[in-house]
Every structure is written in structure tokens, then in C-alpha cells.
Design a protein around this motif. Structure first.
Motif, PDB file in Angstrom:
ATOM      1  N   LYS A  51      -4.153  -4.025  -2.905  1.00 56.11           N
ATOM      2  CA  LYS A  51      -3.456  -3.926  -1.624  1.00 56.11           C
ATOM      3  C   LYS A  51      -4.149  -4.724  -0.527  1.00 56.11           C
ATOM      4  N   THR A 135      -4.426   3.465  -7.956  1.00 56.80           N
ATOM      5  CA  THR A 135      -4.722   2.694  -6.757  1.00 56.80           C
ATOM      6  C   THR A 135      -6.201   2.838  -6.417  1.00 56.80           C
ATOM      7  N   ASP A 137      -7.000   2.429  -3.106  1.00 55.39           N
ATOM      8  CA  ASP A 137      -6.899   2.747  -1.690  1.00 55.39           C
ATOM      9  C   ASP A 137      -6.988   4.254  -1.495  1.00 55.39           C
ATOM     10  N   ASP A 140      -4.007   6.118   0.015  1.00 57.07           N
ATOM     11  CA  ASP A 140      -2.746   6.175  -0.728  1.00 57.07           C
ATOM     12  C   ASP A 140      -2.568   7.592  -1.289  1.00 57.07           C
TER      13      ASP A 140
END
Length: 464
Positions: A51, A135, A137, A140
Motif C-alpha cells: 500500500k 496486509t 498496514d 487496515d
């Protein structure tokens, strides 16, 4: 240190003018990390993107994480878990339940596979575990590390210490893991891409190196390259870590160095060692930026000018014409000539140039109006200033001109070393590359065009 020998220069196979550039930049440039922020890490994983951000994992309690928005400035981002999953720690009773060594990471079909090793200092009962996450992140809502269990392990009496995992997906889609240390062999097994685990408990095991550790395989131009560490780690600036390499047409080996010696017998061509103030490079990870630009990450055990723990660094990865890797060098602050790879002429302005003048290329005559002061700015980017006048190189639509220095993206440039050792120069403002004339008319102004790896878009940057 195992298998020390005199190494041939890899530069001997390159064109003469490019050889001089690489010698000047690699051997004589200041050797300090160009990264900023919190770069403290040991045994870094491959740097991976998620991302729009870059992540790297390292040795320590619960697998510490560093993150960067631009590959240049790094910050800490917590850790993967508080305690090692019991499904893995149970194989290593002497581990404290928290400390993890030398992770590596890969993304397969949108799922991040993070491999890590569990051991205890001075003993060889060890294991490699796996956790996955959709992910990286932490903001998230899907962020969750899931334990997938033990992948490989070693027991007392084996010629193996199952640490330092290195994962690769080959061009045919198959997934592989190498692991091991100085205690015995470095081994390779095939994994199931759907689970990340070994394809079968009794699947073939390939011995690919010996008397080494921190193994990592990369694929380049039809060949597999095995990078390993020789020397000693974990002693700060007294460490002797260095990175060696061999290659093979098959991922299972044998991996031979430039002398034709097998890494499974402790051989390996020197790739990078201590230089300047940077001591003990280790744990190489490949990083492909885009077509024509490759880098590698590693840690250094210490820096003679910065006492403290090991730290992260990245450098360009370049390739000789006979297919061997060598470390490149980012541009450091200094005065340079910028020479067209195509024509051999240098970037200049006319002797009486003023604000608004447009640079061109011409034969080098050792003049100030043919020399440029390059200095680093935020985010690993650069400013380029004419030595004769102090005016800045500025993007101007499809061309370039001289202007008074100011805080303007048009005066900020990305300078990336390409895999052949030359450099591209790209405007931050519009993403276009500095391009010399494609004809033999040397005094035509340079222009800005989309980068297409053309000879007139490649520059040799060296001391005047």
C-alpha cells in the motif's frame, strides 16, 4: 574466516570509461549509510512494499518492524507478536519464548508470508516458523498475523542449524526456502505456495552451501544467484561479516563461484565486505525498483564513526557484462561531470550563460561551466547546481534551464544507478528523464522525456 582468497576485479569486463566511473564512485566515495531516521536493525528481511509503504523485519523480541514511505527515512512500527507461537517454540526448548532471529518475507497472491527462525545462542536445536497476514498496514481492519506452524527444524547431532530462512518464488511459480548456518550445511527445500509450508515432510533436501549463513537466492537473466555470509557477526565493529555469491542455472544448484568452486564446499566470490567506516555487511535482500533499477538491502554490524548497534543500508545492484553482480554506489555530495553515455560529451552551458540558459552537451574542456555540484536533499533526492554560477538545474516543461536556487520541485531530481552502472536523472516535478541529443549535434539543448532506457538517457557521473 572460511575460504579467503584473492578475488578478480569484476570491473575488468566493463567498458573502459564506465570502469573508471565505477572505480571512482565505489572505491573512493564516503562509506556511510545514506538512510535517515531509525535504521537500527540486525538480520533484516527482504524489504517489501504494501500500500505504497516499505516494510522490513529484523531480529529481536517478537520480530521488530521498520517502515518507510520513500525507502530513505525509516521509523519503528512495533512488532509482529508478543510471544513466539508455541507450535514453533516447542521445537526449541531453550529459547526464551520471545527472541526471534533473521526473518524473511514474500507476498504470494496477496498474502504476506513471514518466515522466522527460533534458536538459542550457542546451540543448534532450531526451527523456522511461518506467520501470514493479508496486509502489512496495521491500520487496515484486515491486519492480523496468523500462525501457520513449523516449516523446518534441526535437532542435536545433525549437520544443520535451521536458522536464517531465505524465501524465493522461481519464475515457474514454485516456492523455495533456504536455511542454515556455519554449523553444518545451508539447505534448500520446496514449499507449497498455497500453504507456505514444506511440500511434504520427506521432500528432497538440497545442500547448496557450507560454512556460511544468511543465505538468499535471487533470479537474474536465466540464472539463480546464491548470496551467503562468511565471517563472524555480532561483535560490532570487530565483526568480519562479508557477503559471497555463486550462481547456477538450476535453483537446486550446484552454485559455483567465479573460480568454478562449489559453495557447498565453502567457496564463494566476494560480493561486498567492510569498506570505509561501514563494518560487516550481512543478510542481503533484493529490491527491484523498476525496469533498469535494482537495489539490495543489508545490515552493517557497525560504523566506526557511529558507535552503536547494527543498522540498515541499501545500495544499487549492478551487473557485469558476463553476468556477475556487484554493489553500486549512490551519488554523494560533491562536484561532478555528467557525461552522456551515448556520445561521451558532458552536460554544460555556454560560458556566458545566465538565468534561463538551457544546458546542452559538448566535449569536456575542464571548464567550470561543465561541472556540477550535486547535493542530497529530503527523501534521497538531489539538487544539481552549476559550479561556475551557483544557478540550479530546473525542469522547464519538456526541457531544462538554469534558475536561481529555491525550494521548488522543479529543481529536485532523482538520480538512480541503473543495472549497467550508468545513471538516470529524473525530475521530481514531472517524472521525465534528462535526455541528451540522439544525433551527433552535440550543442543541441538537452530535453526531458519519459524514461525508456535509451542510450541518450543514461549518464556517467564522475569526478571531473
Amino acid at each position: 574466516m572460511a575460504n579467503e582468497r584473492s578475488e578478480p576485479t569484476l570491473l575488468a569486463v566493463r567498458p573502459a570509461h564506465l570502469m573508471a566511473t565505477l572505480l571512482a564512485l565505489v572505491l573512493h566515495a564516503p562509506c556511510t549509510s545514506g538512510l535517515e531516521g531509525d535504521i537500527r536493525i540486525h538480520d533484516p528481511s527482504t524489504i517489501i512494499r504494501c500500500k505504497g509503504r516499505y516494510y522490513v523485519f529484523g531480529t529481536g523480541r517478537g520480530i521488530p518492524i521498520l517502515v518507510s514511505d520513500d525507502l530513505f527515512t525509516w521509523r519503528r512500527a512495533g512488532r509482529v507478536f508478543e510471544r513466539i507461537p508455541e507450535s514453533v517454540r516447542s521445537y526449541v526448548p531453550k529459547n526464551d519464548g520471545y527472541t526471534v532471529w533473521a526473518p524473511d518475507v514474500i507476498c504470494i497472491n496477496g498474502l504476506y508470508y513471514l518466515y522466522y527462525s527460533v534458536s538459542a545462542w550457542g546451540q543448534y536445536v532450531s526451527a523456522v516458523g511461518l506467520v501470514t497476514n493479508p496486509t502489512l498496514d496495521p491500520n487496515d481492519p484486515n491486519y492480523l498475523w496468523t500462525d501457520r506452524g513449523m516449516v523446518v527444524h534441526s535437532t542435536e547431532g545433525q549437520e544443520l542449524n535451521a536458522i536464517d530462512p531465505g524465501v524465493i518464488q522461481s519464475p515457474d511459480g514454485r516456492l523455495w526456502l533456504c536455511y542454515g548456518s556455519y554449523h553444518g550445511n545451508v539447505e534448500l527445500v520446496e514449499l507449497d505456495p498455497k500453504t507456505g509450508l514444506r511440500i511434504a515432510p520427506d521432500s528432497p533436501v538440497y545442500v547448496i552451501a557450507n560454512r556460511s549463513e544468511a543465505a538468499k537466492i535471487i533470479f537474474h537473466d536465466g540464472e539463480y544467484y546464491l548470496f551467503v555470509n562468511h565471517g563472524s557477526c555480532c561483535q560490532g565493529t570487530n565483526s568480519t561479516y562479508n557477503i559471497r555469491v555463486g550462481r547456477s542455472p538450476k535453483i537446486t544448484g550446484p552454485y559455483l563461484d567465479r573460480f568454478g568452486q562449489d559453495l557447498a564446499r565453502g567457496a564463494g566470490t566476494l560480493f561486498i565486505a567492510s569498506s570505509g567506516t561501514q563494518i560487516g555487511p550481512g543478510h542481503l535482500g533484493p529490491l527491484v525498483i523498476d525496469d533498469g533499477v535494482e537495489r539490495f538491502s543489508c545490515h552493517y554490524e557497525g560504523d566506526l564513526e557511529r558507535p552503536g548497534r547494527s543498522f540498515l543500508d541499501t545500495k544499487p545492484l549492478i551487473w557485469t557484462v558476463d553476468g556477475w553482480p556487484m554493489p553500486g554506489q549512490d551519488i554523494r555530495k560533491g562536484t561532478y561531470q555528467i557525461r552522456s553515455y551515448r556520445a561521451g560529451t558532458v552536460l554544460q552551458v555556454d560560458p556566458n550563460a545566465t538565468r534561463g540558459s538551457r544546458p546542452n552537451t559538448a566535449r569536456y574542456l575542464v571548464r567550470d561551466h561543465q561541472e556540477w555540484i550535486i547535493s542530497q536533499t529530503a527523501g534521497g533526492l538531489y539538487r544539481i547546481v552549476l559550479a561556475a554560477t551557483g544557478l540550479a538545474l530546473e525542469a522547464d516543461g519538456p526541457g531544462a534551464r538554469l534558475a536561481d536556487p529555491q525550494d521548488d520541485d522543479r529543481q529536485v531530481w532523482g538520480i538512480d544507478q541503473l543495472t549497467d552502472g550508468t545513471y538516470r536523472i529524473v525530475s521530481k516535478a514531472n517524472g521525465l528523464a534528462l535526455t541528451a541529443s540522439a544525433t551527433d549535434e552535440s550543442t543541441r539543448p538537452v530535453v526531458l522525456q519519459p524514461f525508456a532506457r535509451l542510450a541518450q538517457q543514461r549518464w556517467i557521473i564522475t569526478a571531473p
